[in-house]
Structures are given as structure tokens and as C-alpha cells.
Design a protein around this motif. Sequence first.
Motif, PDB file in Angstrom:
ATOM      1  N   VAL A 197      45.106  66.325  60.769  1.00 25.94           N
ATOM      2  CA  VAL A 197      44.648  65.498  59.649  1.00 25.94           C
ATOM      3  C   VAL A 197      43.740  64.361  60.116  1.00 25.94           C
ATOM      4  CG1 VAL A 197      45.368  63.969  57.776  1.00 25.94           C
ATOM      5  CG2 VAL A 197      46.574  66.134  58.146  1.00 25.94           C
ATOM      6  N   PRO A 198      44.081  63.617  61.182  1.00 25.99           N
ATOM      7  CA  PRO A 198      43.130  62.621  61.678  1.00 25.99           C
ATOM      8  C   PRO A 198      41.781  63.224  62.045  1.00 25.99           C
ATOM      9  CG  PRO A 198      45.291  62.222  62.623  1.00 25.99           C
ATOM     10  CD  PRO A 198      45.385  63.534  61.894  1.00 25.99           C
ATOM     11  N   ALA A 199      41.780  64.425  62.602  1.00 28.68           N
ATOM     12  CA  ALA A 199      40.515  65.079  62.946  1.00 28.68           C
ATOM     13  C   ALA A 199      39.724  65.398  61.681  1.00 28.68           C
ATOM     14  CB  ALA A 199      40.780  66.349  63.745  1.00 28.68           C
ATOM     15  N   LEU A 200      40.402  65.948  60.679  1.00 32.90           N
ATOM     16  CA  LEU A 200      39.752  66.251  59.399  1.00 32.90           C
ATOM     17  C   LEU A 200      39.162  64.994  58.779  1.00 32.90           C
ATOM     18  CD1 LEU A 200      39.234  68.151  56.919  1.00 32.90           C
ATOM     19  CD2 LEU A 200      41.536  67.496  56.124  1.00 32.90           C
ATOM     20  N   GLU A 201      39.931  63.939  58.748  1.00 32.82           N
ATOM     21  CA  GLU A 201      39.474  62.697  58.125  1.00 32.82           C
ATOM     22  C   GLU A 201      38.318  62.067  58.893  1.00 32.82           C
ATOM     23  OE1 GLU A 201      43.112  60.516  57.941  1.00 32.82           O
ATOM     24  OE2 GLU A 201      43.707  61.391  55.992  1.00 32.82           O
ATOM     25  N   ALA A 202      38.327  62.221  60.216  1.00 33.89           N
ATOM     26  CA  ALA A 202      37.240  61.674  61.028  1.00 33.89           C
ATOM     27  C   ALA A 202      35.921  62.370  60.710  1.00 33.89           C
ATOM     28  CB  ALA A 202      37.573  61.814  62.512  1.00 33.89           C
ATOM     29  N   VAL A 203      35.964  63.699  60.555  1.00 33.14           N
ATOM     30  CA  VAL A 203      34.738  64.428  60.225  1.00 33.14           C
ATOM     31  C   VAL A 203      34.284  64.080  58.817  1.00 33.14           C
ATOM     32  CG1 VAL A 203      33.679  66.696  59.959  1.00 33.14           C
ATOM     33  CG2 VAL A 203      35.341  66.312  61.790  1.00 33.14           C
ATOM     34  N   ARG A 204      35.214  63.992  57.884  1.00 34.95           N
ATOM     35  CA  ARG A 204      34.863  63.626  56.503  1.00 34.95           C
ATOM     36  C   ARG A 204      34.166  62.266  56.456  1.00 34.95           C
ATOM     37  NH1 ARG A 204      40.466  65.151  53.275  1.00 34.95           N
ATOM     38  NH2 ARG A 204      39.894  67.285  52.653  1.00 34.95           N
ATOM     39  N   ALA A 205      34.670  61.335  57.259  1.00 36.82           N
ATOM     40  CA  ALA A 205      34.095  59.991  57.249  1.00 36.82           C
ATOM     41  C   ALA A 205      32.711  59.967  57.884  1.00 36.82           C
ATOM     42  CB  ALA A 205      35.025  59.027  57.991  1.00 36.82           C
ATOM     43  N   ALA A 206      32.535  60.747  58.939  1.00 40.14           N
ATOM     44  CA  ALA A 206      31.264  60.734  59.670  1.00 40.14           C
ATOM     45  C   ALA A 206      30.183  61.557  58.975  1.00 40.14           C
ATOM     46  CB  ALA A 206      31.474  61.259  61.089  1.00 40.14           C
ATOM     47  N   TYR A 207      30.594  62.675  58.328  1.00 39.92           N
ATOM     48  CA  TYR A 207      29.613  63.584  57.710  1.00 39.92           C
ATOM     49  C   TYR A 207      30.072  63.997  56.314  1.00 39.92           C
ATOM     50  CZ  TYR A 207      27.984  63.853  62.527  1.00 39.92           C
ATOM     51  OH  TYR A 207      27.532  63.533  63.784  1.00 39.92           O
ATOM     52  N   PRO A 208      29.984  63.074  55.358  1.00 35.92           N
ATOM     53  CA  PRO A 208      30.408  63.388  53.993  1.00 35.92           C
ATOM     54  C   PRO A 208      29.615  64.583  53.438  1.00 35.92           C
ATOM     55  CG  PRO A 208      30.004  61.036  54.252  1.00 35.92           C
ATOM     56  CD  PRO A 208      29.475  61.697  55.483  1.00 35.92           C
ATOM     57  N   GLY A 209      30.328  65.492  52.800  1.00 34.81           N
ATOM     58  CA  GLY A 209      29.665  66.635  52.185  1.00 34.81           C
ATOM     59  C   GLY A 209      29.514  67.840  53.094  1.00 34.81           C
ATOM     60  N   LEU A 210      29.743  67.686  54.395  1.00 39.73           N
ATOM     61  CA  LEU A 210      29.626  68.798  55.314  1.00 39.73           C
ATOM     62  C   LEU A 210      30.860  69.697  55.199  1.00 39.73           C
ATOM     63  CD1 LEU A 210      27.888  69.964  57.700  1.00 39.73           C
ATOM     64  CD2 LEU A 210      29.419  68.709  59.232  1.00 39.73           C
ATOM     65  N   GLN A 211      30.642  71.009  55.215  1.00 43.01           N
ATOM     66  CA  GLN A 211      31.772  71.927  55.187  1.00 43.01           C
ATOM     67  C   GLN A 211      32.569  71.790  56.481  1.00 43.01           C
ATOM     68  OE1 GLN A 211      30.928  76.183  55.145  1.00 43.01           O
ATOM     69  NE2 GLN A 211      32.730  76.550  53.880  1.00 43.01           N
ATOM     70  N   ILE A 212      33.903  71.787  56.351  1.00 42.18           N
ATOM     71  CA  ILE A 212      34.777  71.597  57.503  1.00 42.18           C
ATOM     72  C   ILE A 212      35.812  72.707  57.541  1.00 42.18           C
ATOM     73  CG2 ILE A 212      36.350  70.022  58.692  1.00 42.18           C
ATOM     74  CD1 ILE A 212      35.232  67.769  56.875  1.00 42.18           C
TER      75      ILE A 212
END
Length: 299
Positions: A197-212
Motif C-alpha cells: 500500500v505505501p508503494a501504491l500510494e507513493a506512485v499515485r502521489a508522484a504520477y497522478p492518473g498513471l495506470q498502476i
Amino acid sequence: MIPYAALPADLVTELSAAGLDPAAIYADIVRALEEDLPNGAVDTTSAATISAEARGRADFAAREPGVVAGLGVAAMVFRYVMGDEVEITDRVADGTRVAEGDVVMRVAGRTRGLLTAERTALNFASHLSGVATATSHWVEALEGTNARVLDTRKTLPGWRALQKYAVRCGGGVNHRFSLSDMAMVKDNHVIAAGGVVPALEAVRAAYPGLQIEVEVTDLDQLRELLDAGCDRILLDNMSSPMMAEAVAINAGRAVLEASGGLTLERAREVGETGVDFISVGALTHSVKVFDIGMDLVDE
């Protein structure tokens, strides 16, 4: 050898429509021929044994059943070497299923030119047909399930676009093309970030809108990600019963991809667990070339 601008417009358009970059393919062909004819060298065997004026015709034939791909690239090889002096006929469409003995393309022109272009054309077509054929076997194994086969980034350096094109010819689906067009959180990212979850949230914060997509190795991680709203999850190295349980827990909330140590013999079993995709690195990194031969026709 002819410049890129002198290539037939219909061939360039065909490759572009297939999602390929004709200019990049041309550059690949130039490099490949440079390996055979370094620094302007000549095909010594053909020059010594064949008259410069001799003309011939040759058939490209499948020596085993499968799915062909890369014949447009092979045609460009002949155009590069021979220009308008080569006649190309009876070329079947990429993605066509063929039987042993089927002629997939015919070429005619000066015999020296045909033989100079032969190996490079076959290298492209045989390898890409191997990828397409291997992919088709997975597609057949998954028939009747909802799962589709995905490729990976485990491609030959410089050949990614061509190999992924061949996967499409075989009925497969392309995964991401690069590290930037989709975020894929793997085990090392999870360790570095301190959890899924921290990894998911880190990507969401850095690249909003990017598929993860996030990789999980157990069902607790799966539950954490579903609660966090992750919509694409990779099930890594799970048994088929565990995958089936993951599908039940998921209940359609996220796209599920199975990966890790999968074999063709196990494909249907995994597909029947209910996962959406099965990713297979072997489609591109361990593929057996498809046997195509070019034979001069004795006239």
C-alpha cells in the motif's frame, strides 16, 4: 541498396498501419545487412558463382505449421537490397495460420540480389513467426476461459516493437512497452517502500492518473490493495488453488494477472481459475524460431 525515401509507399503504409515504425525497421535492416556486407563488401560466393545478369525466382515456404509474422519486414529487406528490380508476389498476411509446405511469399529478380538478401529476410521472418506461433499456442490453450495471454518487457534489445507486434499477430495482448507508460510495482519496490500500500500510494502521489499494477505474493497483500482501491494486481508465483481463492476475494474489483513460472501445459488450469491475464516472458525471451526456407525455383 536504396534509401528509405525510395521504398514503395504501400509497404511503408502497411507497416505503419500495423503499429510499427517503418523508418526504425529500415534502420534495423541497414544494420543487419552491414553485418553481412561490412564496409561495402560484396557477397563473394554469389559474385563468384552467379552471372551478374542471371535472374531467378524463389519461394519462401513454411517447413512446419504455425502462424507467420514479419513477412512485410522481409519484403523491405528485398526492397532495400534490390529496389524496384525485385518482384514480390503471393505474400500472405502476417497473422495467417499456415501448414507445412505452404508458400508464404515469392520473390523474383537478379539471382545475386535474391541470395544476398535471403538470410537477413529469413532472420526477421523466422524469428517473428516463432513469436507469433508460440503466442498462438497459449491462445489456443486458453480458449474457452476469460484469460488472455500477455507479453512482457523480456524482449531482445532493439527488437521490442517487432516482438510485441508478433505477439499481436499470434493473438496475444501487449503489456507495457516501457518503464514510463505504466507503473508496475514489483517485490523490490514493495520492500523499498515498506509495503504494497505505501508503494501504491507513493506512485499515485508522484504520477497522478498513471495506470498502476502491484505485485502480490499472498492473499493478505491482495486484500490490502483491494481496500486501497488498486485496480490492477499481479499474482506472482501462486498455486492454482490460491489464484482461484484470489479471484473469489477480488470479486471483480480489480484486473488480475497471473505470472511467474507458468508453462503451456499449465495454461488452461490457470485460465480456469478466473484470472483476466496470464503474462509469459517466454513468448519473447525463449522462443524457438519458426522454420521458413527460401528455395530457388529451377526453371
